[in-house]
Scaffold this motif. Structure first.
Motif, PDB file in Angstrom:
ATOM      1  N   LEU A 164      -7.725 -27.278 -33.380  1.00 18.36           N
ATOM      2  CA  LEU A 164      -8.076 -26.045 -34.086  1.00 18.36           C
ATOM      3  C   LEU A 164      -8.068 -24.847 -33.144  1.00 18.36           C
ATOM      4  CD1 LEU A 164     -11.012 -27.256 -36.391  1.00 18.36           C
ATOM      5  CD2 LEU A 164      -9.004 -25.995 -37.181  1.00 18.36           C
ATOM      6  N   CYS A 165      -8.654 -25.026 -31.986  1.00 24.75           N
ATOM      7  CA  CYS A 165      -8.755 -23.922 -31.027  1.00 24.75           C
ATOM      8  C   CYS A 165      -7.399 -23.554 -30.428  1.00 24.75           C
ATOM      9  CB  CYS A 165      -9.726 -24.302 -29.905  1.00 24.75           C
ATOM     10  SG  CYS A 165     -11.440 -24.509 -30.466  1.00 24.75           S
ATOM     11  N   SER A 166      -6.442 -24.453 -30.499  1.00 24.45           N
ATOM     12  CA  SER A 166      -5.115 -24.186 -29.940  1.00 24.45           C
ATOM     13  C   SER A 166      -4.174 -23.561 -30.962  1.00 24.45           C
ATOM     14  CB  SER A 166      -4.507 -25.492 -29.401  1.00 24.45           C
ATOM     15  OG  SER A 166      -5.307 -26.037 -28.376  1.00 24.45           O
TER      16      SER A 166
ATOM     17  N   PHE B 223      -3.647 -31.677 -42.173  1.00 26.18           N
ATOM     18  CA  PHE B 223      -4.109 -30.495 -42.902  1.00 26.18           C
ATOM     19  C   PHE B 223      -4.256 -29.309 -41.955  1.00 26.18           C
ATOM     20  CE2 PHE B 223      -7.812 -27.908 -44.215  1.00 26.18           C
ATOM     21  CZ  PHE B 223      -7.290 -27.374 -45.387  1.00 26.18           C
ATOM     22  N   ILE B 224      -4.815 -29.554 -40.794  1.00 28.90           N
ATOM     23  CA  ILE B 224      -4.989 -28.482 -39.807  1.00 28.90           C
ATOM     24  C   ILE B 224      -3.638 -27.902 -39.402  1.00 28.90           C
ATOM     25  CG2 ILE B 224      -5.806 -27.953 -37.487  1.00 28.90           C
ATOM     26  CD1 ILE B 224      -7.923 -30.130 -37.857  1.00 28.90           C
ATOM     27  N   LEU B 225      -2.688 -28.762 -39.129  1.00 29.11           N
ATOM     28  CA  LEU B 225      -1.369 -28.300 -38.708  1.00 29.11           C
ATOM     29  C   LEU B 225      -0.636 -27.575 -39.832  1.00 29.11           C
ATOM     30  CD1 LEU B 225      -0.227 -31.403 -36.610  1.00 29.11           C
ATOM     31  CD2 LEU B 225      -1.138 -29.219 -35.778  1.00 29.11           C
TER      32      LEU B 225
ATOM     33  N   GLN C 221     -11.878 -24.971 -24.815  1.00 28.67           N
ATOM     34  CA  GLN C 221     -11.464 -24.142 -23.684  1.00 28.67           C
ATOM     35  C   GLN C 221     -10.236 -23.282 -23.977  1.00 28.67           C
ATOM     36  OE1 GLN C 221     -10.462 -26.657 -20.367  1.00 28.67           O
ATOM     37  NE2 GLN C 221      -9.088 -27.977 -21.573  1.00 28.67           N
ATOM     38  N   ASN C 222      -9.454 -23.652 -24.996  1.00 28.09           N
ATOM     39  CA  ASN C 222      -8.279 -22.846 -25.344  1.00 28.09           C
ATOM     40  C   ASN C 222      -8.588 -21.724 -26.326  1.00 28.09           C
ATOM     41  OD1 ASN C 222      -6.522 -24.376 -23.723  1.00 28.09           O
ATOM     42  ND2 ASN C 222      -6.276 -25.911 -25.341  1.00 28.09           N
ATOM     43  N   ALA C 223      -9.831 -21.666 -26.811  1.00 29.25           N
ATOM     44  CA  ALA C 223     -10.214 -20.645 -27.801  1.00 29.25           C
ATOM     45  C   ALA C 223     -10.661 -19.382 -27.074  1.00 29.25           C
ATOM     46  CB  ALA C 223     -11.311 -21.177 -28.712  1.00 29.25           C
ATOM     47  N   LYS C 224      -9.747 -18.515 -26.780  1.00 32.38           N
ATOM     48  CA  LYS C 224     -10.044 -17.320 -25.991  1.00 32.38           C
ATOM     49  C   LYS C 224     -10.845 -16.279 -26.768  1.00 32.38           C
ATOM     50  CE  LYS C 224      -7.763 -19.103 -22.611  1.00 32.38           C
ATOM     51  NZ  LYS C 224      -8.502 -19.690 -21.461  1.00 32.38           N
TER      52      LYS C 224
END
Length: 467
Positions: free
Chosen positions: A354-356, A324-326, A382-385
């Motif tokens: 989600l953050c990516s 679902f997220i993708l 960490q990927n959620a800038k």
């Protein structure tokens, strides 16, 4: 050397030297108590604060007097004493309890309402389960017909009679209508939607249960200008067809009712939703399986900025599927900014996903598993800038006060600081269970008298009363 001229300080308040249109913009962020204080500072503050104080009038029914009767505090006394303040009133909230406990006040309430010639919104609340005399409400409706009303909110327990409903259908030009009734006939604007079609932009119907889908679709098809729609109890199978009649709809708050929501309606919704809230419950976790493709069909084009899911199952928390997220990311990768799923489980790996896949994500609220190694949460985001707010609930965390304090003082706060101060991080609010951490840069005065900048984290701890 030419002597330096100095300017004498003004004898008046500094507010006297501010532009008149600036002070109200500052004061509107204050609560009513601070506004009352501000109105007494000076003439300039009084001039700026008074319109804000009287913008919304509320009636309060609280406590008991020496005769064991509820105390009713109504603003009509002030308006009748100072009628010049009535021009500032934009919204009035009335309560049916006034007529029940203090019928002697009704005449003054109506007189005060007539003076509010710039009124834009009116809210009527009546939570009596026995039902009260609708004459008070009808009396207010007669006055409201003479005022430039744009918004009408009705919240009652006992419902609306045919007499009241007939009076309501005389109102036109409204931009917002909200009707929440626990009992009585479902009121979904039958016979009224045609009148409101040229103006209504926001609609809330709190009791659609039992209404055939065909009738609900027919009513809403007369409201093409709707931008916000909230439905409780509406047939889920009808939602897709409803969206084909509402090209301007941006916000939808609705419910999902399991396999009954499956629809053979194949037309693509005309609406480009920016905010979507889905509420659902199921006795089995498997009952959610058809919900995910149903949600996808509601938002077929790139537009969604905020998604909220409130899902409950008696068999445990449902898990948000990675698929679902993708799938959502394929459509809304560049637009989604807010993702909320408190009552459904999201694994740490899926939080990282989600953050990516949503690079513009600003707020993330969900339920996940507690881990004593609190660094895993920082690694997940960490990927959620662009993430500014992170709130995590834990279904498997029920420590004692002693163990909770230990985690707060050491592990959690250290992990929160690391998340906020990592390179490129915009994160400033982190919720861990019931504790909210806020970080900000502040000036500190050193021992030598110089100022220095430090990063300060404060926490608001709401203890669980059930521990």
């Amino acid at each position: 050397m030419v002597p330096r001229r100095t300017m004498a300080l003004p004898k008046h308040s500094i507010a006297e030297w501010l532009p008149l249109d600036v002070l109200p913009l500052i004061l509107e962020h204050l609560d009513r108590r601070d506004l009352r204080t501000s109105a007494q500072i000076s003439k300039a503050f009084h001039h700026a604060a008074t319109p804000l104080l009287y913008r919304t009038l509320d009636v309060r029914v609280s406590g008991f007097n020496e005769r064991q009767r509820p105390v009713v505090i109504h603003p009509s006394a002030t308006i009748l004493k100072r009628p010049e303040y009535a021009k500032y009133v934009r919204h009035v909230r009335e309560n049916g309890a006034v007529g029940f406990h203090r019928p002697d006040l009704i005449a003054d309430c109506r007189r005060a309402l007539k003076l509010c010639v710039n009124l834009e919104g009116f809210t009527w609340s009546d939570d009596s389960a026995e039902g009260t005399d609708e004459g008070d409400f009808v009396g207010y409706l007669e006055i409201l017909r003479t005022l430039p009303l744009r918004e009408l909110v009705i919240r009652t327990f006992y419902g609306l009679s045919d007499t009241v409903w007939a009076r309501l259908q005389d109102f036109g030009g409204l931009t917002k209508v909200s009707i929440w009734c626990m009992e009585g006939k479902p009121r979904i604007l039958q016979g009224w939607s045609e009148t409101l079609g040229a103006s209504l932009t926001h609609l809330e119907l709190g009791r659609c249960s039992g209404v055939p889908a065909s009738i609900l679709i027919s009513v809403l098809s007369h409201l093409p200008l709707l931008r916000g729609l909230r439905l409780k109890g509406a047939p889920s199978a009808a939602i897709l067809e409803i969206l084909t009649f509402l090209p301007h709809l941006e916000m939808l708050d609705t419910e999902y009712f399991g396999v009954a929501a499956l629809s053979r309606y194949d037309d693509v919704p005309a609406a480009n939703l920016r905010e979507l809230t889905v509420r659902t419950s199921s006795v089995h976790i498997q009952g959610f399986q058809q919900m995910w493709p149903w949600i996808r069909r509601l938002t077929p084009r790139t537009s969604l900025e905020s998604f909220t899911l409130n899902a409950f199952s008696t068999q445990g928390e449902a898990l948000v599927p990675r698929s679902f997220i993708l799938d959502m990311a394929q459509t809304h990768r560049d637009t989604l900014k807010h993702f909320t799923a408190y009552s459904t489980q999201v694994t740490l790996k899926d939080i990282e996903c989600l953050c990516s896949v949503f690079p513009n994500l600003q707020t993330l609220s969900c339920s996940t598993m507690w881990s004593p190694d609190t660094t895993v949460y920082g690694e997940a985001v960490q990927n959620a800038k662009n993430l500014r707010e992170l709130r995590l609930q834990f279904s498997n965390w029920s420590p004692t006060h002693m163990s909770r304090d230990r985690f707060l003082n050491y592990n959690v706060q250290s992990a929160v600081r690391t998340m906020m101060l990592r390179d490129g991080s915009a994160l400033r609010v982190v919720g861990i269970g019931s504790i909210i951490y806020q970080g900000q840069w502040v000036y500190r005065k050193a021992e030598d008298g110089t100022n220095r900048i430090e990063f300060e984290i404060t926490s608001n701890v709401m203890n669980d009363k059930w521990d």
